[in-house]
Design a protein around this motif. Structure first.
Motif, PDB file in Angstrom:
ATOM      1  N   SER A 136      52.458  41.505  45.866  1.00 53.89           N
ATOM      2  CA  SER A 136      51.641  40.926  46.934  1.00 53.89           C
ATOM      3  C   SER A 136      51.452  41.882  48.093  1.00 53.89           C
ATOM      4  N   ALA A 137      52.419  42.792  48.321  1.00 52.69           N
ATOM      5  CA  ALA A 137      52.261  43.780  49.383  1.00 52.69           C
ATOM      6  C   ALA A 137      51.323  44.899  48.951  1.00 52.69           C
ATOM      7  N   ALA A 138      51.365  45.257  47.682  1.00 56.82           N
ATOM      8  CA  ALA A 138      50.516  46.345  47.184  1.00 56.82           C
ATOM      9  C   ALA A 138      49.047  45.965  47.154  1.00 56.82           C
ATOM     10  N   PHE A 139      48.743  44.659  47.140  1.00 56.24           N
ATOM     11  CA  PHE A 139      47.355  44.202  47.053  1.00 56.24           C
ATOM     12  C   PHE A 139      47.011  43.205  48.158  1.00 56.24           C
ATOM     13  N   ALA A 140      47.773  43.198  49.243  1.00 53.87           N
ATOM     14  CA  ALA A 140      47.553  42.233  50.319  1.00 53.87           C
ATOM     15  C   ALA A 140      46.262  42.534  51.071  1.00 53.87           C
ATOM     16  N   THR A 141      45.566  41.484  51.474  1.00 56.11           N
ATOM     17  CA  THR A 141      44.310  41.681  52.199  1.00 56.11           C
ATOM     18  C   THR A 141      43.960  40.446  53.014  1.00 56.11           C
ATOM     19  N   HIS A 142      43.168  40.688  54.067  1.00 54.96           N
ATOM     20  CA  HIS A 142      42.561  39.605  54.832  1.00 54.96           C
ATOM     21  C   HIS A 142      41.077  39.474  54.491  1.00 54.96           C
ATOM     22  N   SER A 143      40.579  40.340  53.624  1.00 54.04           N
ATOM     23  CA  SER A 143      39.150  40.379  53.316  1.00 54.04           C
ATOM     24  C   SER A 143      38.735  39.213  52.418  1.00 54.04           C
ATOM     25  N   VAL A 144      37.882  38.363  52.951  1.00 52.45           N
ATOM     26  CA  VAL A 144      37.386  37.227  52.174  1.00 52.45           C
ATOM     27  C   VAL A 144      36.441  37.700  51.078  1.00 52.45           C
ATOM     28  N   GLY A 145      35.663  38.748  51.365  1.00 45.97           N
ATOM     29  CA  GLY A 145      34.694  39.232  50.391  1.00 45.97           C
ATOM     30  C   GLY A 145      35.340  39.747  49.117  1.00 45.97           C
ATOM     31  N   ILE A 146      36.404  40.547  49.270  1.00 44.80           N
ATOM     32  CA  ILE A 146      37.080  41.082  48.091  1.00 44.80           C
ATOM     33  C   ILE A 146      37.711  39.965  47.280  1.00 44.80           C
ATOM     34  N   LEU A 147      38.356  39.034  47.971  1.00 42.80           N
ATOM     35  CA  LEU A 147      38.987  37.919  47.269  1.00 42.80           C
ATOM     36  C   LEU A 147      37.952  37.043  46.573  1.00 42.80           C
ATOM     37  N   THR A 148      36.774  36.901  47.184  1.00 41.59           N
ATOM     38  CA  THR A 148      35.713  36.116  46.555  1.00 41.59           C
ATOM     39  C   THR A 148      35.267  36.752  45.251  1.00 41.59           C
ATOM     40  N   ALA A 149      35.113  38.080  45.254  1.00 43.07           N
ATOM     41  CA  ALA A 149      34.736  38.784  44.020  1.00 43.07           C
ATOM     42  C   ALA A 149      35.809  38.609  42.953  1.00 43.07           C
ATOM     43  N   LEU A 150      37.069  38.715  43.359  1.00 39.30           N
ATOM     44  CA  LEU A 150      38.175  38.575  42.411  1.00 39.30           C
ATOM     45  C   LEU A 150      38.222  37.169  41.812  1.00 39.30           C
ATOM     46  N   VAL A 151      38.148  36.160  42.666  1.00 41.18           N
ATOM     47  CA  VAL A 151      38.214  34.778  42.183  1.00 41.18           C
ATOM     48  C   VAL A 151      36.985  34.438  41.343  1.00 41.18           C
ATOM     49  N   SER A 152      35.817  34.983  41.719  1.00 36.64           N
ATOM     50  CA  SER A 152      34.612  34.755  40.918  1.00 36.64           C
ATOM     51  C   SER A 152      34.801  35.307  39.510  1.00 36.64           C
ATOM     52  N   GLY A 153      35.421  36.477  39.412  1.00 35.16           N
ATOM     53  CA  GLY A 153      35.704  37.042  38.098  1.00 35.16           C
ATOM     54  C   GLY A 153      36.641  36.168  37.289  1.00 35.16           C
ATOM     55  N   LEU A 154      37.632  35.582  37.953  1.00 37.10           N
ATOM     56  CA  LEU A 154      38.566  34.693  37.253  1.00 37.10           C
ATOM     57  C   LEU A 154      37.850  33.451  36.729  1.00 37.10           C
ATOM     58  N   PHE A 155      36.952  32.901  37.527  1.00 40.09           N
ATOM     59  CA  PHE A 155      36.202  31.728  37.070  1.00 40.09           C
ATOM     60  C   PHE A 155      35.284  32.084  35.901  1.00 40.09           C
ATOM     61  N   LEU A 156      34.648  33.256  35.961  1.00 39.19           N
ATOM     62  CA  LEU A 156      33.799  33.673  34.843  1.00 39.19           C
ATOM     63  C   LEU A 156      34.625  33.862  33.576  1.00 39.19           C
ATOM     64  N   LEU A 157      35.827  34.424  33.727  1.00 41.10           N
ATOM     65  CA  LEU A 157      36.695  34.616  32.566  1.00 41.10           C
ATOM     66  C   LEU A 157      37.129  33.275  31.991  1.00 41.10           C
ATOM     67  N   GLY A 158      37.483  32.339  32.867  1.00 41.35           N
ATOM     68  CA  GLY A 158      37.859  31.010  32.397  1.00 41.35           C
ATOM     69  C   GLY A 158      36.700  30.301  31.717  1.00 41.35           C
ATOM     70  N   LEU A 159      35.497  30.424  32.298  1.00 38.74           N
ATOM     71  CA  LEU A 159      34.323  29.806  31.696  1.00 38.74           C
ATOM     72  C   LEU A 159      34.021  30.421  30.340  1.00 38.74           C
ATOM     73  N   SER A 160      34.217  31.729  30.218  1.00 44.68           N
ATOM     74  CA  SER A 160      34.028  32.394  28.932  1.00 44.68           C
ATOM     75  C   SER A 160      34.947  31.796  27.874  1.00 44.68           C
ATOM     76  N   GLY A 161      36.207  31.586  28.252  1.00 43.86           N
ATOM     77  CA  GLY A 161      37.144  31.002  27.302  1.00 43.86           C
ATOM     78  C   GLY A 161      36.742  29.598  26.880  1.00 43.86           C
ATOM     79  N   LEU A 162      36.288  28.797  27.836  1.00 49.15           N
ATOM     80  CA  LEU A 162      35.885  27.424  27.516  1.00 49.15           C
ATOM     81  C   LEU A 162      34.656  27.401  26.616  1.00 49.15           C
ATOM     82  N   LEU A 163      33.696  28.290  26.880  1.00 51.56           N
ATOM     83  CA  LEU A 163      32.492  28.346  26.045  1.00 51.56           C
ATOM     84  C   LEU A 163      32.815  28.838  24.636  1.00 51.56           C
ATOM     85  N   GLU A 164      33.766  29.767  24.518  1.00 50.79           N
ATOM     86  CA  GLU A 164      34.142  30.234  23.185  1.00 50.79           C
ATOM     87  C   GLU A 164      34.886  29.141  22.422  1.00 50.79           C
TER      88      GLU A 164
END
Length: 281
Positions: free
Chosen positions: A77-105
Protein backbone atom coordinates in the motif's frame (compact mmCIF):
# COMPACT_ATOMS: atom_id res chain seq x y z
CA UNK A 1 5.07 12.93 -11.94
CA UNK A 2 6.15 15.04 -14.93
CA UNK A 3 9.63 13.51 -15.05
CA UNK A 4 8.08 10.06 -15.45
CA UNK A 5 5.44 10.93 -18.06
CA UNK A 6 7.58 9.34 -20.76
CA UNK A 7 6.73 5.87 -19.39
CA UNK A 8 2.92 5.94 -19.73
CA UNK A 9 3.28 8.05 -22.88
CA UNK A 10 5.45 5.37 -24.48
CA UNK A 11 2.99 2.64 -23.48
CA UNK A 12 -0.06 4.47 -24.85
CA UNK A 13 1.56 5.85 -28.01
CA UNK A 14 3.31 2.55 -28.76
CA UNK A 15 0.11 0.63 -28.04
CA UNK A 16 -1.94 2.88 -30.30
CA UNK A 17 0.54 2.49 -33.16
CA UNK A 18 0.70 -1.28 -32.63
CA UNK A 19 -3.11 -1.39 -32.68
CA UNK A 20 -3.23 0.42 -36.02
CA UNK A 21 -0.56 -1.79 -37.58
CA UNK A 22 -2.26 -4.94 -36.31
CA UNK A 23 -5.62 -3.73 -37.61
CA UNK A 24 -4.10 -3.04 -41.03
CA UNK A 25 -2.40 -6.44 -41.03
CA UNK A 26 -5.65 -8.23 -40.18
CA UNK A 27 -7.44 -6.48 -43.04
CA UNK A 28 -4.78 -6.85 -45.74
CA UNK A 29 -2.19 -9.37 -44.56
CA UNK A 30 -4.09 -12.67 -44.76
CA UNK A 31 -5.66 -14.54 -47.65
CA UNK A 32 -9.45 -14.44 -47.44
CA UNK A 33 -9.89 -18.07 -48.55
CA UNK A 34 -7.22 -19.82 -46.50
CA UNK A 35 -6.28 -17.37 -43.75
CA UNK A 36 -2.61 -17.81 -44.60
CA UNK A 37 -0.36 -14.74 -44.32
CA UNK A 38 0.46 -12.83 -47.50
CA UNK A 39 4.26 -12.77 -47.92
CA UNK A 40 5.80 -9.31 -47.76
CA UNK A 41 2.72 -7.57 -46.36
CA UNK A 42 3.97 -4.16 -45.21
CA UNK A 43 1.96 -4.02 -41.99
CA UNK A 44 2.86 -7.58 -41.07
CA UNK A 45 6.54 -6.71 -41.46
CA UNK A 46 6.40 -3.39 -39.62
CA UNK A 47 4.55 -4.68 -36.54
CA UNK A 48 7.30 -7.06 -35.25
CA UNK A 49 9.92 -4.38 -35.86
CA UNK A 50 7.84 -1.87 -33.92
CA UNK A 51 7.42 -4.30 -31.02
CA UNK A 52 11.15 -5.02 -30.99
CA UNK A 53 11.99 -1.30 -30.97
CA UNK A 54 9.53 -0.68 -28.14
CA UNK A 55 11.04 -3.57 -26.18
CA UNK A 56 14.50 -1.98 -26.44
CA UNK A 57 13.11 1.41 -25.37
CA UNK A 58 11.34 -0.19 -22.40
CA UNK A 59 14.58 -1.83 -21.32
CA UNK A 60 16.52 1.42 -21.57
CA UNK A 61 13.86 3.42 -19.73
CA UNK A 62 13.53 0.83 -16.98
CA UNK A 63 17.27 1.07 -16.30
CA UNK A 64 16.84 4.81 -15.63
CA UNK A 65 14.58 4.17 -12.67
CA UNK A 66 16.05 4.12 -9.14
CA UNK A 67 16.82 0.85 -7.42
CA UNK A 68 15.12 -0.20 -4.19
CA UNK A 69 17.35 -0.12 -1.14
CA UNK A 70 17.57 -3.54 0.48
CA UNK A 71 17.16 -2.14 3.98
CA UNK A 72 14.00 -0.15 3.21
CA UNK A 73 11.33 -2.61 2.04
CA UNK A 74 7.89 -1.10 1.56
CA UNK A 75 4.43 -2.42 2.16
CA UNK A 76 2.35 -2.81 -0.99
CA UNK A 77 0.00 0.00 0.00
CA UNK A 78 2.95 2.36 0.54
CA UNK A 79 4.56 1.46 -2.79
CA UNK A 80 1.36 2.33 -4.67
CA UNK A 81 -0.28 4.92 -2.38
CA UNK A 82 -1.98 7.86 -4.04
CA UNK A 83 -4.49 10.66 -3.58
CA UNK A 84 -5.15 10.80 -7.33
CA UNK A 85 -8.77 10.05 -8.14
CA UNK A 86 -8.03 9.84 -11.86
CA UNK A 87 -5.47 7.05 -11.56
CA UNK A 88 -7.67 5.08 -9.20
CA UNK A 89 -10.63 5.53 -11.55
CA UNK A 90 -8.63 4.02 -14.43
CA UNK A 91 -7.54 1.13 -12.21
CA UNK A 92 -11.03 0.37 -10.90
CA UNK A 93 -12.49 0.71 -14.41
CA UNK A 94 -10.05 -1.95 -15.57
CA UNK A 95 -11.13 -4.23 -12.72
CA UNK A 96 -14.78 -3.84 -13.67
CA UNK A 97 -14.00 -4.58 -17.33
CA UNK A 98 -12.08 -7.69 -16.27
CA UNK A 99 -14.95 -8.83 -14.07
CA UNK A 100 -17.46 -8.18 -16.86
CA UNK A 101 -15.28 -10.18 -19.24
CA UNK A 102 -15.40 -13.13 -16.87
CA UNK A 103 -19.18 -12.92 -16.52
CA UNK A 104 -19.69 -12.72 -20.29
CA UNK A 105 -17.41 -15.71 -20.85
CA UNK A 106 -19.37 -17.63 -18.24
CA UNK A 107 -22.56 -16.69 -20.06
CA UNK A 108 -21.05 -17.84 -23.35
CA UNK A 109 -20.24 -21.20 -21.80
CA UNK A 110 -23.80 -21.48 -20.54
CA UNK A 111 -25.17 -20.62 -23.98
CA UNK A 112 -26.97 -17.37 -23.14
CA UNK A 113 -24.97 -14.82 -25.15
CA UNK A 114 -24.41 -14.23 -28.90
CA UNK A 115 -20.87 -15.61 -28.52
CA UNK A 116 -22.36 -18.90 -27.31
CA UNK A 117 -23.08 -19.97 -30.90
CA UNK A 118 -19.38 -19.98 -31.66
CA UNK A 119 -18.66 -21.87 -28.45
CA UNK A 120 -21.38 -24.43 -29.18
CA UNK A 121 -19.95 -25.05 -32.63
CA UNK A 122 -16.64 -26.00 -31.05
CA UNK A 123 -18.21 -28.64 -28.83
CA UNK A 124 -18.81 -29.50 -25.20
CA UNK A 125 -15.14 -29.19 -24.23
CA UNK A 126 -15.08 -25.59 -25.49
CA UNK A 127 -18.17 -24.79 -23.42
CA UNK A 128 -16.53 -26.22 -20.33
CA UNK A 129 -13.37 -24.25 -21.06
CA UNK A 130 -15.42 -21.05 -21.34
CA UNK A 131 -17.06 -21.80 -18.01
CA UNK A 132 -13.68 -22.42 -16.38
CA UNK A 133 -11.95 -19.39 -17.86
CA UNK A 134 -14.93 -17.14 -17.16
CA UNK A 135 -14.98 -18.17 -13.52
CA UNK A 136 -11.21 -17.74 -13.19
CA UNK A 137 -11.26 -14.32 -14.88
CA UNK A 138 -13.99 -13.07 -12.56
CA UNK A 139 -12.02 -14.45 -9.60
CA UNK A 140 -8.91 -12.58 -10.75
CA UNK A 141 -10.85 -9.30 -10.72
CA UNK A 142 -12.11 -10.03 -7.21
CA UNK A 143 -8.58 -10.82 -5.98
CA UNK A 144 -7.25 -7.51 -7.31
CA UNK A 145 -9.91 -5.31 -5.68
CA UNK A 146 -8.27 -5.36 -2.20
CA UNK A 147 -5.00 -4.21 -3.75
CA UNK A 148 -6.76 -1.30 -5.49
CA UNK A 149 -8.56 -0.36 -2.27
CA UNK A 150 -5.29 -0.38 -0.32
CA UNK A 151 -3.79 2.15 -2.74
CA UNK A 152 -6.33 4.85 -1.92
CA UNK A 153 -5.07 7.25 0.73
CA UNK A 154 -7.35 9.47 2.74
CA UNK A 155 -6.55 13.04 3.75
CA UNK A 156 -5.05 15.92 1.84
CA UNK A 157 -2.62 15.68 -1.02
CA UNK A 158 0.04 17.43 1.04
CA UNK A 159 -0.06 14.80 3.76
CA UNK A 160 2.41 11.93 3.69
CA UNK A 161 0.61 8.79 2.47
CA UNK A 162 0.00 6.32 5.26
CA UNK A 163 -0.27 2.60 4.43
CA UNK A 164 -3.77 1.25 4.90
CA UNK A 165 -2.55 -2.19 5.82
CA UNK A 166 -0.83 -5.22 4.39
CA UNK A 167 -2.08 -6.74 1.15
CA UNK A 168 -1.93 -10.52 0.99
CA UNK A 169 0.75 -11.66 -1.41
CA UNK A 170 -1.00 -14.98 -1.88
CA UNK A 171 -4.14 -13.18 -3.06
CA UNK A 172 -2.11 -11.20 -5.59
CA UNK A 173 -0.47 -14.39 -6.82
CA UNK A 174 -3.89 -15.82 -7.74
CA UNK A 175 -4.20 -13.68 -10.93
CA UNK A 176 -0.72 -14.88 -11.93
CA UNK A 177 -1.80 -18.51 -11.74
CA UNK A 178 -5.03 -17.69 -13.59
CA UNK A 179 -3.07 -16.02 -16.40
CA UNK A 180 -0.82 -19.07 -16.68
CA UNK A 181 -3.90 -21.26 -17.09
CA UNK A 182 -5.27 -18.88 -19.71
CA UNK A 183 -1.95 -18.83 -21.56
CA UNK A 184 -1.81 -22.64 -21.71
CA UNK A 185 -5.45 -22.83 -22.85
CA UNK A 186 -4.89 -20.17 -25.53
CA UNK A 187 -1.79 -21.93 -26.81
CA UNK A 188 -3.57 -25.29 -27.01
CA UNK A 189 -6.42 -23.73 -28.96
CA UNK A 190 -4.26 -21.64 -31.29
CA UNK A 191 -1.38 -24.06 -31.90
CA UNK A 192 -3.46 -26.03 -34.40
CA UNK A 193 -3.44 -22.91 -36.58
CA UNK A 194 -0.40 -23.09 -38.91
CA UNK A 195 -0.36 -19.28 -39.15
CA UNK A 196 1.65 -18.00 -36.19
CA UNK A 197 1.08 -14.42 -37.32
CA UNK A 198 -2.63 -14.82 -36.57
CA UNK A 199 -2.24 -15.38 -32.84
CA UNK A 200 1.25 -14.41 -31.64
CA UNK A 201 0.03 -11.04 -30.34
CA UNK A 202 -2.40 -12.74 -27.96
CA UNK A 203 0.26 -15.11 -26.64
CA UNK A 204 2.79 -12.32 -26.13
CA UNK A 205 0.18 -10.21 -24.33
CA UNK A 206 -0.60 -13.08 -21.95
CA UNK A 207 3.11 -13.77 -21.34
CA UNK A 208 3.91 -10.16 -20.41
CA UNK A 209 0.73 -9.81 -18.35
CA UNK A 210 1.75 -12.89 -16.37
CA UNK A 211 5.24 -11.50 -15.76
CA UNK A 212 3.93 -8.03 -14.89
CA UNK A 213 1.35 -9.33 -12.39
CA UNK A 214 4.02 -11.58 -10.88
CA UNK A 215 6.28 -8.58 -10.36
CA UNK A 216 3.32 -6.64 -8.97
CA UNK A 217 2.68 -9.37 -6.40
CA UNK A 218 6.31 -9.21 -5.22
CA UNK A 219 5.59 -5.83 -3.64
CA UNK A 220 3.12 -7.54 -1.31
CA UNK A 221 5.99 -9.75 -0.12
CA UNK A 222 8.12 -6.64 0.47
CA UNK A 223 10.45 -7.72 -2.31
CA UNK A 224 9.27 -5.42 -5.08
CA UNK A 225 11.65 -4.13 -7.74
CA UNK A 226 10.38 -1.15 -9.68
CA UNK A 227 12.71 -1.64 -12.63
CA UNK A 228 11.54 -5.18 -13.30
CA UNK A 229 7.90 -4.30 -12.76
CA UNK A 230 8.09 -1.43 -15.26
CA UNK A 231 10.09 -3.58 -17.70
CA UNK A 232 7.14 -5.99 -17.98
CA UNK A 233 4.26 -3.57 -17.38
CA UNK A 234 5.07 -1.31 -20.33
CA UNK A 235 5.09 -4.09 -22.99
CA UNK A 236 2.00 -5.62 -21.36
CA UNK A 237 0.02 -2.40 -21.93
CA UNK A 238 1.29 -2.12 -25.52
CA UNK A 239 0.39 -5.73 -26.36
CA UNK A 240 -3.04 -5.50 -24.72
CA UNK A 241 -3.84 -2.54 -26.96
CA UNK A 242 -2.53 -4.38 -30.01
CA UNK A 243 -4.64 -7.45 -29.14
CA UNK A 244 -7.78 -5.32 -29.30
CA UNK A 245 -7.33 -5.14 -33.09
CA UNK A 246 -7.89 -8.88 -33.47
CA UNK A 247 -11.35 -10.21 -34.27
CA UNK A 248 -12.39 -11.83 -30.99
CA UNK A 249 -15.52 -12.36 -28.92
CA UNK A 250 -16.57 -9.39 -26.81
CA UNK A 251 -15.45 -11.03 -23.58
CA UNK A 252 -11.94 -11.52 -24.98
CA UNK A 253 -11.65 -7.88 -26.02
CA UNK A 254 -12.91 -6.79 -22.61
CA UNK A 255 -10.30 -9.04 -21.01
CA UNK A 256 -7.41 -7.33 -22.78
CA UNK A 257 -8.92 -3.88 -22.32
CA UNK A 258 -9.39 -4.52 -18.60
CA UNK A 259 -5.92 -5.99 -18.08
CA UNK A 260 -4.33 -3.11 -20.01
CA UNK A 261 -6.13 -0.53 -17.86
CA UNK A 262 -5.24 -2.36 -14.65
CA UNK A 263 -1.57 -2.58 -15.54
CA UNK A 264 -1.51 1.06 -16.68
CA UNK A 265 -3.17 2.05 -13.40
CA UNK A 266 -0.62 0.26 -11.23
CA UNK A 267 2.20 1.62 -13.39
CA UNK A 268 0.95 5.19 -12.88
CA UNK A 269 0.54 4.60 -9.16
CA UNK A 270 4.13 3.39 -8.79
CA UNK A 271 5.52 6.28 -10.82
CA UNK A 272 3.42 8.73 -8.80
CA UNK A 273 4.93 7.43 -5.56
CA UNK A 274 8.44 7.68 -7.01
CA UNK A 275 7.91 11.29 -8.08
CA UNK A 276 6.65 12.31 -4.65
CA UNK A 277 9.34 10.45 -2.72
CA UNK A 278 12.16 12.13 -4.62
CA UNK A 279 13.44 8.71 -5.78
CA UNK A 280 14.48 7.90 -2.21
CA UNK A 281 13.21 4.35 -2.12
Amino acid sequence: MKKYLIYPSLALAGGALAFLLRLAQNRTGFEAATGLPIPGNLWGVLLPWLLAALAVLCLLLARRLPREAENTPEEFSAAFATHSVGILTALVSGLFLLGLSGLLELAAGLGITPESAETAALGVSASRLSLLMGALTAAAAVCLFPAAAACRQAGTREATPTPRGAVSGNVLLAPVGILVVRLVAAYRQDSVNPTLAAYYIELLALVFLTLAFYRLSSFAFRAGQTRRFVLYALPAVVLCLAALADSRPLYSRLFFAGCGLIMLGFLLLRLDVLSKSGDNI
